[in-house]
Design a protein around this motif. Structure first.
Motif, mmCIF file in Angstrom:
data_model
loop_
_atom_site.group_PDB
_atom_site.id
_atom_site.type_symbol
_atom_site.label_atom_id
_atom_site.label_comp_id
_atom_site.label_asym_id
_atom_site.label_seq_id
_atom_site.Cartn_x
_atom_site.Cartn_y
_atom_site.Cartn_z
ATOM 1 N N ALA A 240 0.814 -1.216 0.000
ATOM 2 C CA ALA A 240 0.000 0.000 0.000
ATOM 3 C C ALA A 240 0.847 1.265 0.000
ATOM 4 C CB ALA A 240 -0.932 0.002 1.210
ATOM 5 N N TYR A 241 2.160 1.129 -0.184
ATOM 6 C CA TYR A 241 3.069 2.281 -0.074
ATOM 7 C C TYR A 241 3.704 2.599 -1.422
ATOM 8 C CZ TYR A 241 7.226 4.975 1.224
ATOM 9 O OH TYR A 241 8.213 5.932 1.297
ATOM 10 N N GLY A 242 3.796 3.883 -1.721
ATOM 11 C CA GLY A 242 4.502 4.340 -2.913
ATOM 12 C C GLY A 242 5.331 5.569 -2.594
ATOM 13 N N GLN A 243 6.401 5.753 -3.329
ATOM 14 C CA GLN A 243 7.288 6.892 -3.086
ATOM 15 C C GLN A 243 7.794 7.436 -4.413
ATOM 16 O OE1 GLN A 243 11.479 6.534 -1.346
ATOM 17 N NE2 GLN A 243 10.386 7.433 0.399
ATOM 18 N N LEU A 244 7.819 8.769 -4.519
ATOM 19 C CA LEU A 244 8.373 9.448 -5.691
ATOM 20 C C LEU A 244 9.649 10.161 -5.289
ATOM 21 C CD1 LEU A 244 5.148 11.138 -7.154
ATOM 22 C CD2 LEU A 244 5.958 8.811 -7.491
ATOM 23 N N LEU A 245 10.707 9.941 -6.040
ATOM 24 C CA LEU A 245 11.957 10.678 -5.882
ATOM 25 C C LEU A 245 12.037 11.655 -7.045
ATOM 26 C CD1 LEU A 245 14.666 11.030 -4.361
ATOM 27 C CD2 LEU A 245 15.623 9.294 -5.882
ATOM 28 N N VAL A 246 11.974 12.948 -6.726
ATOM 29 C CA VAL A 246 11.795 13.976 -7.753
ATOM 30 C C VAL A 246 13.086 14.774 -7.913
ATOM 31 C CG1 VAL A 246 10.374 15.910 -8.509
ATOM 32 C CG2 VAL A 246 9.380 14.132 -7.039
ATOM 33 N N ASP A 247 13.588 14.830 -9.145
ATOM 34 C CA ASP A 247 14.763 15.641 -9.478
ATOM 35 C C ASP A 247 14.311 17.009 -9.971
ATOM 36 O OD1 ASP A 247 15.553 12.691 -9.941
ATOM 37 O OD2 ASP A 247 17.471 13.707 -9.869
ATOM 38 N N VAL A 248 15.022 18.037 -9.530
ATOM 39 C CA VAL A 248 14.727 19.396 -9.973
ATOM 40 C C VAL A 248 15.988 20.005 -10.571
ATOM 41 C CG1 VAL A 248 12.882 19.763 -8.306
ATOM 42 C CG2 VAL A 248 15.226 20.323 -7.675
ATOM 43 N N ALA A 249 15.779 21.010 -11.400
ATOM 44 C CA ALA A 249 16.910 21.662 -12.048
ATOM 45 C C ALA A 249 17.694 22.513 -11.053
ATOM 46 C CB ALA A 249 16.424 22.519 -13.218
ATOM 47 N N ARG A 250 16.964 23.166 -10.110
ATOM 48 C CA ARG A 250 17.614 24.056 -9.147
ATOM 49 C C ARG A 250 17.132 23.703 -7.743
ATOM 50 N NH1 ARG A 250 15.638 28.693 -9.256
ATOM 51 N NH2 ARG A 250 17.408 29.906 -8.502
ATOM 52 N N PHE A 251 18.086 23.557 -6.827
ATOM 53 C CA PHE A 251 17.729 23.254 -5.443
ATOM 54 C C PHE A 251 16.832 24.335 -4.843
ATOM 55 C CE2 PHE A 251 18.935 24.376 -1.037
ATOM 56 C CZ PHE A 251 18.345 23.296 -0.391
ATOM 57 N N GLU A 252 17.039 25.575 -5.254
ATOM 58 C CA GLU A 252 16.260 26.679 -4.688
ATOM 59 C C GLU A 252 14.767 26.570 -5.000
ATOM 60 O OE1 GLU A 252 20.460 27.648 -5.086
ATOM 61 O OE2 GLU A 252 18.957 26.958 -6.539
ATOM 62 N N ASP A 253 14.398 25.771 -5.996
ATOM 63 C CA ASP A 253 12.988 25.648 -6.370
ATOM 64 C C ASP A 253 12.222 24.680 -5.475
ATOM 65 O OD1 ASP A 253 13.500 27.366 -8.462
ATOM 66 O OD2 ASP A 253 13.816 25.754 -9.923
ATOM 67 N N ILE A 254 12.933 23.895 -4.647
ATOM 68 C CA ILE A 254 12.272 22.830 -3.899
ATOM 69 C C ILE A 254 11.241 23.376 -2.921
ATOM 70 C CG2 ILE A 254 12.659 21.024 -2.173
ATOM 71 C CD1 ILE A 254 15.205 20.284 -3.589
ATOM 72 N N ALA A 255 11.574 24.438 -2.193
ATOM 73 C CA ALA A 255 10.645 24.968 -1.188
ATOM 74 C C ALA A 255 9.316 25.360 -1.824
ATOM 75 C CB ALA A 255 11.282 26.164 -0.476
ATOM 76 N N GLY A 256 9.363 26.026 -2.958
ATOM 77 C CA GLY A 256 8.134 26.421 -3.631
ATOM 78 C C GLY A 256 7.348 25.229 -4.151
ATOM 79 N N LEU A 257 8.062 24.217 -4.655
ATOM 80 C CA LEU A 257 7.379 23.028 -5.157
ATOM 81 C C LEU A 257 6.688 22.263 -4.027
ATOM 82 C CD1 LEU A 257 10.041 21.784 -7.728
ATOM 83 C CD2 LEU A 257 7.698 22.472 -8.258
ATOM 84 N N ILE A 258 7.343 22.170 -2.884
ATOM 85 C CA ILE A 258 6.722 21.475 -1.750
ATOM 86 C C ILE A 258 5.474 22.224 -1.297
ATOM 87 C CG2 ILE A 258 7.052 20.907 0.687
ATOM 88 C CD1 ILE A 258 9.924 20.189 0.062
ATOM 89 N N GLU A 259 5.583 23.535 -1.212
ATOM 90 C CA GLU A 259 4.423 24.338 -0.792
ATOM 91 C C GLU A 259 3.259 24.189 -1.769
ATOM 92 O OE1 GLU A 259 3.487 28.992 0.442
ATOM 93 O OE2 GLU A 259 5.503 28.382 -0.163
ATOM 94 N N ARG A 260 3.559 23.986 -3.019
ATOM 95 C CA ARG A 260 2.502 23.835 -4.030
ATOM 96 C C ARG A 260 1.946 22.417 -4.071
ATOM 97 N NH1 ARG A 260 3.273 24.516 -10.633
ATOM 98 N NH2 ARG A 260 1.518 23.148 -11.212
ATOM 99 N N LEU A 261 2.846 21.409 -4.031
ATOM 100 C CA LEU A 261 2.413 20.030 -4.261
ATOM 101 C C LEU A 261 1.722 19.406 -3.053
ATOM 102 C CD1 LEU A 261 5.472 18.675 -6.276
ATOM 103 C CD2 LEU A 261 3.163 19.096 -7.133
ATOM 104 N N GLN A 262 2.088 19.806 -1.825
ATOM 105 C CA GLN A 262 1.479 19.176 -0.653
ATOM 106 C C GLN A 262 -0.053 19.321 -0.667
ATOM 107 O OE1 GLN A 262 3.091 17.399 2.039
ATOM 108 N NE2 GLN A 262 0.969 16.875 2.471
ATOM 109 N N PRO A 263 -0.609 20.528 -0.765
ATOM 110 C CA PRO A 263 -2.084 20.613 -0.799
ATOM 111 C C PRO A 263 -2.683 20.048 -2.095
ATOM 112 C CG PRO A 263 -1.098 22.778 -1.108
ATOM 113 C CD PRO A 263 0.016 21.859 -0.737
ATOM 114 N N GLU A 264 -1.956 20.178 -3.195
ATOM 115 C CA GLU A 264 -2.489 19.694 -4.462
ATOM 116 C C GLU A 264 -2.641 18.179 -4.461
ATOM 117 O OE1 GLU A 264 -0.926 19.489 -9.073
ATOM 118 O OE2 GLU A 264 -0.501 21.312 -7.917
ATOM 119 N N LEU A 265 -1.643 17.465 -3.944
ATOM 120 C CA LEU A 265 -1.712 16.006 -3.908
ATOM 121 C C LEU A 265 -2.692 15.525 -2.842
ATOM 122 C CD1 LEU A 265 2.075 15.114 -4.385
ATOM 123 C CD2 LEU A 265 0.248 15.006 -6.080
#
Length: 813
Positions: A613-638
């Motif tokens: 019942a468990y799944g995990q995504l390992l996500v690569d980004v072009a810039r480390f600085e973009d991670i904070a914004g992506l987390i803030e966006r994806l958490q409520p969206e998912l």
């Protein structure tokens, strides 16, 4: 005569020592191990015991309890954590730090553990498998690839990955090569019980024929003149199609009945799979490569790259070797960054001191800085400290402090020489007056980091090299300040004697400030106390956390569906999540793991235990600085897209990883009470709008089909309960009845009912079981009184033998 005067007098010896330090520093730099993280000894082993057919409660009582009892007899054990689930016991054992400082000591602990488990295995119930102790639980696969191939079958992917595995394990520096997500194959023999009964062929005769195939048995030897020749019969079954030609009944007179007449034979993948992996939406097989203990991961990575280039001609067209994690490149970049910092530090020292002390003084102090770093590298090599993020960070921190002692000595000698003193007496006088104050200041600076290096905790072990590197570098800076600095001053410092030299403007301003502070002691004290109070207040606004976030350009999405979810359903949900994450700006690649976490590709990553019942995504980004914004966006969206799942989007941190940040633990003997308390705790967590991924570690209870059999009817028919259970397993899942040899691979032969006979729960009574009394197969429905659906705990977790449930959540990442 003090040490400075002695060094100047024995200048030849001192210059030879200087050259040796430089040469030794260069050799140490070349030979030091290179890693992304410190070589942290993960003191955990896992004891896995299969108990097919047992419920989680039965596993906990009959298997886990006995294993835990044997383990806790060892004084070397710090903690025992267990998970009991249907058909399997998993016991994690953590060793005490006092008994396992090194890997060699830890191996001795695991050898003792294996002995204890072997003794306990004799008391396990019938049907339980031999416990397996896995001591390589903490292996780190520094190189992690995902092999994909659009249009290729899983078997074709595996053949290529297996070729790479066999070749890469021979590369110097490689300790182990592991695979993840490969699909297992099986040969299914689907025998229709009705067809077999119609033809009068007992199923057991069919199974016996299959068991006898492809078994290796000695055939003896024969004399042939002077030779003694071994007799090796050829394989009777050379293909899957040949299985169908096996004679299962009849004779030459009445006719031969072959297996293909009563069964359908297929070679296909085991379904459902245990674990799946995808990369950018394509099915993948993971290839992890670990480094030998104490080796150089950069050299190992380069050697693997060279070998892969040599094997490029054997890569099928269309198959791709995608990088998931490659520590060699990040470590190389970190070491190059340190060298850049060292060059910059020397340049800054020279430029700054050029302005205030002159060119020669700046070059002398810069040379002492280089010598100190070289000596520190020698000390690191002798102490077995590799170049990794903590030790390199310590060196960079120390660069700003290593010049202090040399500046004090150089400036003192410079001032005395300007007053007309000879360099020898001037150096002796300066060192005589400052040697112990400088040592005291150096020791104070070292002790500021002692709490880290001397901490008896896991974090102390992880970050301990910070303290030791600063200790070595600062002590060497003090030693070189009182020895080599006077030597360099004597050789290169040239000054003009200035009688009655005037003070500069900067010195006059400083003198006036100092006199003003001393004249107004009360006011100065009040100002200092005010600054102290302001600092204490400001400290409350500093974000807590011992270790900072990692600068790794990757983040993770965890998806936990309700316990009991089929892995194929989990895979479908993860595929939808992949599509949403891949569409986010800045995302370059997405690697997904379904059924468990990935291989431990970095020290601070803790893979999740197997769970369909468990799944995990390992996500690569072009810039480390973009991670904070992506987390803030994806958490409520998912969370909105998958309300049935517990979703957590998080980024890597330095230090030991894994686990939830907020947990409330309850322990006691009553599982129902534990669940009720956990639900109350989760309700409190849910009341906080900032809490995410709220769950408990027992997960949800799951429905179980529980048929009740008539013991009296079964006894009259000569049928045992184990016979009925085996018949149901054979009908729905398949029962191994033999092995098929395909070169070096052993593929299980599984007997099961055709698809139309293994439907839902309503078809349970149609399974066939052999009745010794009747002499034939009869339907299980003859013995079934009723079929209930009950709820039970899918996971039973215990800590130090106490049932323990944890309500968990995380703050926003």
């Amino acid at each position: 005569m003090n040490i400075a005067e002695y060094t100047i007098r024995k200048s030849v010896v001192a210059w030879v020592a200087t050259l040796l330090v430089l040469a030794g520093g260069w050799l140490a730099y070349e030979r030091l191990g290179r890693f992304e993280d410190p070589e942290f000894v993960i003191r955990q082993a896992v004891v896995v015991t299969a108990y097919p057919g047992a419920s989680p409660a039965q596993v906990a009582e009959e298997i886990t309890d006995r294993i835990e009892g044997a383990v806790q007899q060892m004084q070397e054990v710090e903690e025992v954590v267990s998970v009991s689930r249907a058909g399997e016991s998993l016991v994690k054992v953590e060793a005490r730090l006092a008994f396992s400082h090194t890997q060699a000591e830890l191996d001795q602990v695991w050898d003792k553990l294996r002995g204890k488990i072997a003794e306990a295995a004799r008391a396990l119930p019938p049907g339980a498998a031999e416990p397996v102790v896995k001591g390589d639980f903490g292996d780190v696969f520094a190189l992690f690839y995902a092999v994909t191939g659009e249009g290729y079958s899983p078997r074709q992917l595996y053949d290529y990955v297996d070729l790479l595995r066999r070749e890469l394990v021979l590369v110097p520096g490689v300790a182990r090569v592991a695979l993840l997500g490969e699909r297992r194959e099986a040969i299914y023999v689907e025998v229709s019980s009705a067809r077999a009964a119609q033809l009068g062929v007992p199923l057991e005769r069919i199974y016996a024929s299959l068991r006898a195939q492809n078994l290796i048995a000695p055939a003896g030897a024969v004399d042939a003149g002077p030779l003694r020749l071994q007799i090796q019969p050829a394989d009777g079954v050379v293909s899957v199609a040949a299985l169908g030609e096996l004679v299962v009944a009849g004779d030459a007179a009445s006719g031969l009945l072959r297996l293909r007449d009563v069964a359908e034979i297929r070679r296909e993948y085991v379904d459902p799979p245990a674990v799946l992996m995808r990369h950018d939406g394509q099915a993948a097989i993971g290839l992890g490569i670990s480094n030998v203990l104490g080796g150089n991961v950069v050299e190992m990575g380069d050697a693997v790259k060279r070998r892969l280039a040599e094997l490029e001609g054997q890569r099928p067209v269309g198959m791709e070797l995608n990088v998931v994690s490659f520590q060699s490149d990040s470590v190389r970049a970190a070491v190059a960054g340190f060298v850049d910092n060292l060059v910059a530090a020397v340049a800054i020292v020279v430029v700054v001191l050029l302005l205030f002390m002159g060119l020669r003084s700046g070059l002398i102090i810069g040379a002492v800085l280089v010598l100190t770093v070289a000596g520190t590298l020698i000390a690191m090599w002798m102490d077995g400290i590799a170049m990794q993020r903590i030790s390199l960070g310590a060196l960079i921190i120390a660069l700003g402090m290593l010049v202090d002692n040399a500046i004090v000595v150089t400036d003192g000698i410079l001032v005395r020489m300007q007053k007309g003193e000879a360099v020898g007496p001037a150096a002796g006088a300066v060192v005589r007056g400052t040697v112990w104050p400088l040592l005291g200041g150096t020791v104070v600076g070292i002790l500021a980091f002692s709490a880290i290096g001397l901490s008896p905790t896991d974090m102390g072990e992880y970050a301990g090299s910070l303290f030791w590197v600063i200790l070595y570098s600062m002590l060497l800076s003090w030693l070189f300040a009182i020895t080599l600095t006077p030597l360099l001053c004597a050789a290169f410092l040239k000054v003009k004697v200035e009688a009655g030299a005037r003070e500069g403007g900067l010195l006059r301003a400083y003198r006036r400030l100092l006199q003003g502070v001393l004249a107004r002691r009360v006011a100065s004290g009040v100002v200092l106390l005010g600054l102290l109070a302001a600092g204490v207040l400001a400290f409350g606004h500093v974000p807590p956390g011992f270790m900072p976030d990692s600068a790794r350009p990757q983040f993770v999405v965890d998806l936990a569906l309700p316990q009991g979810t089929d892995i194929r359903t989990t895979a479908a949900v993860v595929a939808e999540a992949e599509a949403k994450v891949s569409a986010a700006p800045g995302v370059s690649h997405v690697t997904s793991f379904i059924g468990q976490g990935g291989l431990r590709f970095m020290l601070t990553y803790s893979p999740e235990d197997p769970n369909p019942a468990y799944g995990q995504l390992l996500v690569d980004v072009a810039r480390f600085e973009d991670i904070a914004g992506l987390i803030e966006r994806l958490q409520p969206e998912l969370e909105a897209a998958f309300p049935q799942a517990s979703v957590k989007v998080w980024k890597f941190m330095l230090g030991r990883g894994g686990g939830k940040k907020i947990e409330a633990a309850f322990r006691g003997p009553d599982p129902a009470m534990l669940r009720r308390l956990a639900e109350e705790a989760k309700a409190i967590m849910a009341a906080d709008p900032g809490a995410v991924a709220i769950q408990d570690d027992w997960r949800q209870a799951v429905p179980v089909v529980r048929p009740h059999f008539s013991v009296e009817a079964a006894q009259r028919a000569g049928v045992l309960p184990s016979d009925i259970a085996a018949a149901l397993e054979r009908n729905y899942v398949g029962q191994q009845i033999g092995v098929y040899r395909d070169k070096e691979r052993l593929i299980p032969i599984l007997a099961r009912a055709p698809a139309d006979e293994r439907g839902g729960v309503e078809g349970l009574g149609n399974a066939q079981v052999f009745s010794a009394t009747a002499g034939k197969y009869v339907p299980v429905s003859q013995f079934v009184e009723r079929v209930d659906t009950v709820w039970e705990d899918a996971l039973i977790r215990r800590e130090n033998r106490f049932p323990t449930i944890k309500a968990q959540c995380d703050p926003p990442a």
